[in-house]
Design a protein around this motif. Structure first.
Motif, PDB file in Angstrom:
ATOM      1  N   ASN A 204      -7.124   6.515 -17.134  1.00 48.32           N
ATOM      2  CA  ASN A 204      -8.202   6.049 -16.256  1.00 48.32           C
ATOM      3  C   ASN A 204      -9.027   7.243 -15.779  1.00 48.32           C
ATOM      4  N   LEU A 205     -10.074   6.951 -15.034  1.00 51.95           N
ATOM      5  CA  LEU A 205     -10.987   8.018 -14.604  1.00 51.95           C
ATOM      6  C   LEU A 205     -10.335   8.952 -13.598  1.00 51.95           C
ATOM      7  N   GLY A 206      -9.263   8.467 -13.016  1.00 60.49           N
ATOM      8  CA  GLY A 206      -8.570   9.286 -12.031  1.00 60.49           C
ATOM      9  C   GLY A 206      -7.620  10.303 -12.631  1.00 60.49           C
ATOM     10  N   GLY A 207      -7.617  10.400 -13.963  1.00 56.55           N
ATOM     11  CA  GLY A 207      -6.762  11.385 -14.617  1.00 56.55           C
ATOM     12  C   GLY A 207      -5.313  10.949 -14.720  1.00 56.55           C
ATOM     13  N   LYS A 208      -5.069   9.612 -14.616  1.00 59.69           N
ATOM     14  CA  LYS A 208      -3.696   9.122 -14.743  1.00 59.69           C
ATOM     15  C   LYS A 208      -3.566   8.396 -16.087  1.00 59.69           C
ATOM     16  N   ILE A 209      -2.354   8.386 -16.612  1.00 60.26           N
ATOM     17  CA  ILE A 209      -2.116   7.711 -17.898  1.00 60.26           C
ATOM     18  C   ILE A 209      -1.818   6.240 -17.633  1.00 60.26           C
ATOM     19  N   ILE A 210      -2.473   5.370 -18.425  1.00 59.64           N
ATOM     20  CA  ILE A 210      -2.224   3.936 -18.292  1.00 59.64           C
ATOM     21  C   ILE A 210      -1.258   3.469 -19.392  1.00 59.64           C
ATOM     22  N   GLN A 211      -1.446   4.058 -20.597  1.00 64.14           N
ATOM     23  CA  GLN A 211      -0.642   3.590 -21.733  1.00 64.14           C
ATOM     24  C   GLN A 211      -0.459   4.734 -22.723  1.00 64.14           C
ATOM     25  N   ILE A 212       0.771   4.849 -23.231  1.00 65.86           N
ATOM     26  CA  ILE A 212       1.016   5.776 -24.344  1.00 65.86           C
ATOM     27  C   ILE A 212       1.678   4.963 -25.458  1.00 65.86           C
ATOM     28  N   GLY A 213       1.091   5.017 -26.657  1.00 66.89           N
ATOM     29  CA  GLY A 213       1.592   4.154 -27.736  1.00 66.89           C
ATOM     30  C   GLY A 213       1.388   2.711 -27.318  1.00 66.89           C
ATOM     31  N   ASN A 214       2.476   1.920 -27.402  1.00 67.10           N
ATOM     32  CA  ASN A 214       2.419   0.524 -26.929  1.00 67.10           C
ATOM     33  C   ASN A 214       3.043   0.362 -25.562  1.00 67.10           C
ATOM     34  N   ILE A 215       3.365   1.468 -24.916  1.00 66.83           N
ATOM     35  CA  ILE A 215       4.089   1.394 -23.642  1.00 66.83           C
ATOM     36  C   ILE A 215       3.098   1.577 -22.497  1.00 66.83           C
ATOM     37  N   SER A 216       2.871   0.461 -21.781  1.00 66.60           N
ATOM     38  CA  SER A 216       1.886   0.490 -20.677  1.00 66.60           C
ATOM     39  C   SER A 216       2.606   0.602 -19.346  1.00 66.60           C
TER      40      SER A 216
END
Lengths: 465, 169
Positions: free
Chosen positions: B122-134
């Protein structure tokens, strides 16, 4: 159909089978062996071509310190998951290590197939043109040996060249030396026709091909050197030919210099000064190592290459009686001169241009031996490729319980050789020699078939000695 | 007249030679033209991943194994991803293979390109999803730089350790 036509037709079928077999052996597992990434040069040449087509600037990878490297992680062919150290690849622009002709072929082919960036330049694409070049080299070797000797010697030489596992695997690689072989043979064929027909058109054709060899890699200068040496022996117009060959090649090679100057004169000169000061890893053992070590990206023994050197020594001694042998000796010597002059690392691909002449020499020798029904010398030469290849399947620790068969076979062979001194019917010995050659060729083909990803890393299998 | 006759008598051989020279010169002209009107820009040449890659749903499927050559002993970073199924991927990269001012996001993106998985942020520099893992309601991907909470735009230093953990929010 007359008898001669039937024989010619049969001969045509035979040579077609050899060429198709050569293509198939090269095609089989071409994208797996040599293992992609074992030589970054393969990608480098293709990136060079791609970048020239897309950007008009030569961009590739080099280890030379003349460049100011830009480091990039390019995971072509899953390079970083194939055992490579996770170093980013040094990218240089403009890149002047080699002239761009080979890169334009492999990079150009990749571009036609839709490749637009470096990580898509997989060996699946970039090696495909080399399969065509490798097969073409079989045909050219056949034509060359037919011209200088006869079609039967040419048949034997093409059969060995199309099936020797070392040559089969080597010819798949995107290395400039494979294309130099093509231009070398084309040039020699053209020059031979010039000498025979006294037709200047063939001379200029030879000069064209030799110029293209110099635009493939600087070691391609061995081709015009060979032409000059051959002209000295076979032509009366020595000085005129010398000037034409030198002038024609310099004019073509100057295009590479203009190319370099158009991008960056200082960098171009710096790269070539650095190249000229390259480390001579093998030192004075280079010549010795030519006979004792065969390698591609890793050590890979081949008895045919060693037998080829023996054949070349034999035909060198016969030069006074058979001046046509110079057509093998002089090109070999000219490339040997360049090989020793340039030095550098013990890379297998630096030796590729020797192979057609070594195998061509073997073709000449085997033809003479079959003509004479000389079983002893035939076996002496054949035992090298036979023993090296069968040692892969029966290493020393496994042969100890098979010694009785080995000894019986050896005694049987000795008995046959002994008989050949007394029983003078050449036909039987010719048939036996042909059968022996055929059996070693079958082992060639079998060896090719078992080389896959797992056996490629089996040192006992590849490095038989 | 003599010159005309000589040219006519030159033969096809020299014509082939000059035609070859001409084609090579035309190639050179093409390169100069392409330099001014490139088909592709420089950065696109290094676009990854390869079109042949298949994306993995599990980012811990592969590693960038081994240790790079580091003459100065300093200019590397490690990226470790701890997946929710207990698997882990260990990756070492050289800093000079990333951008000029490398961030956690650059490094993670490079690992994703080489190991063939996707990252969504997201724009806040946080990860939402890696691969299929949300991310889920109570758990999700968290970034730690040298064991301290960080963001994708956090700057890297030589010998930085990036840990990506799927843990409770």
């Amino acid at each position: 159909m007359t008898k001669i036509n039937r024989l010619n037709f049969l001969f045509f079928i035979l040579i077609s089978i050899i060429i198709l077999m050569g293509f198939y052996l090269r095609y089989h597992r071409y994208s797996q062996i040599p293992f992609p990434g074992e030589s970054l040069d393969e990608y480098s040449f293709s990136w060079l071509g791609l970048s020239l087509i897309e950007q008009g600037i030569p961009i590739a990878t080099s280890g030379l310190p003349s460049y100011k490297h830009l480091y990039k992680y390019i995971n072509v062919d899953q390079y970083y998951h194939s055992g490579a150290i996770p170093n980013p690849i040094p990218i240089d622009q403009p890149w002047f290590d080699h002239p761009p002709l080979l890169g334009l072929i492999t990079g150009g082919y990749s571009f036609i197939k839709g490749v637009r960036n470096f990580s898509d330049a997989s060996v699946i694409y970039i090696r495909k043109p080399m399969l065509i070049i490798g097969t073409l080299n079989i045909i050219l070797l056949f034509i060359f040996i037919t011209l200088i000797y006869n079609k039967y010697a040419a048949l034997i030489a093409s059969l060995i060249y199309s099936t020797d596992p070392l040559i089969v695997i080597s010819s798949r690689m995107v290395q400039a030396e494979n294309l130099i072989i093509t231009f070398f043979l084309l040039s020699l064929i053209s020059f031979f026709l010039y000498i025979k027909k006294n037709n200047n058109n063939f001379l200029w054709l030879a000069i064209t091909f030799s110029g293209l060899a110099t635009l493939t890699k600087v070691s391609g200068w061995s081709v015009p050197i060979a032409l000059i040496l051959l002209s000295n022996f076979f032509s009366t117009k020595k000085l005129e030919n010398f000037l034409k060959i030198l002038g024609g090649n310099l004019a073509m090679f100057s295009l590479f210099i203009f190319y370099g100057f158009s991008y960056n004169i200082h960098l171009f000169l710096s790269v070539w000064m650095t190249n000229s000061g390259r480390y001579f890893r093998e030192g004075l053992l280079s010549f010795y190592n030519l006979f004792t070590t065969q390698n591609i990206t890793r050590d890979f023994s081949s008895g045919w290459i060693l037998a080829g050197w023996i054949a070349v020594f034999i035909i060198a001694f016969q030069v006074k009686q058979k001046s046509r042998n110079l057509w093998i000796i002089l090109p070999l010597l000219s490339y040997l001169f360049i090989f020793l002059l340039f030095g550098s690392e013990n890379y297998g691909w630096y030796k590729f241009p020797f192979y057609p002449f070594l195998i061509g020499g073997l073709g000449l020798i085997f033809y003479d031996l079959i003509e004479e029904g000389d079983l002893l010398l035939s076996i002496f030469i054949l035992v090298l490729p036979f023993s090296i290849m069968t040692n892969r399947f029966f290493p020393a620790n496994e042969i100890s319980n098979k010694m009785v068969f080995y000894r019986l076979g050896l005694l049987g062979l000795a008995a046959i050789i002994f008989s050949s001194f007394y029983y003078k019917n050449k036909l039987i010995w010719r048939i036996i020699i042909l059968l022996l050659i055929s059996s070693v060729i079958i082992i060639n083909i079998y060896t090719n078939s078992i080389i896959n990803i797992s056996t490629w890393y089996n040192k006992n299998l590849l490095q038989s000695i | 007249m003599n010159i005309e006759k000589k040219i006519k008598n030159l033969g096809w051989g020299i014509n082939v030679y000059f035609l070859t020279l001409l084609l090579l010169i035309l190639a050179g002209i093409y390169f100069q033209y392409r330099k001014k009107h490139p088909i592709n820009n420089f950065n696109n040449l290094f676009k990854t991943p390869s079109a042949f890659s298949q994306f993995y749903s599990n980012p811990c499927q592969t590693n960038i194994a081994g240790e790079p050559d580091i003459p100065d002993g300093k200019s590397y970073i490690k990226v470790i991803i701890y997946c929710p199924d207990g698997s882990t991927t260990y990756n070492t990269l050289r800093l000079d293979g990333l951008s000029n001012k490398p961030t956690v996001g650059n490094a993670l993106q490079k690992v994703a390109e080489i190991n063939n998985f996707k990252i969504v942020s997201n724009l806040g520099g946080k990860i939402i999803q890696i691969g299929n893992i949300s991310n889920q309601k109570n758990s999700g991907w968290n970034i730690y730089l040298d064991q301290k909470p960080a963001f994708l735009f956090s700057k890297l230093n030589p010998k930085s350790n990036i840990s990506i953990k799927y843990d409770k929010n």
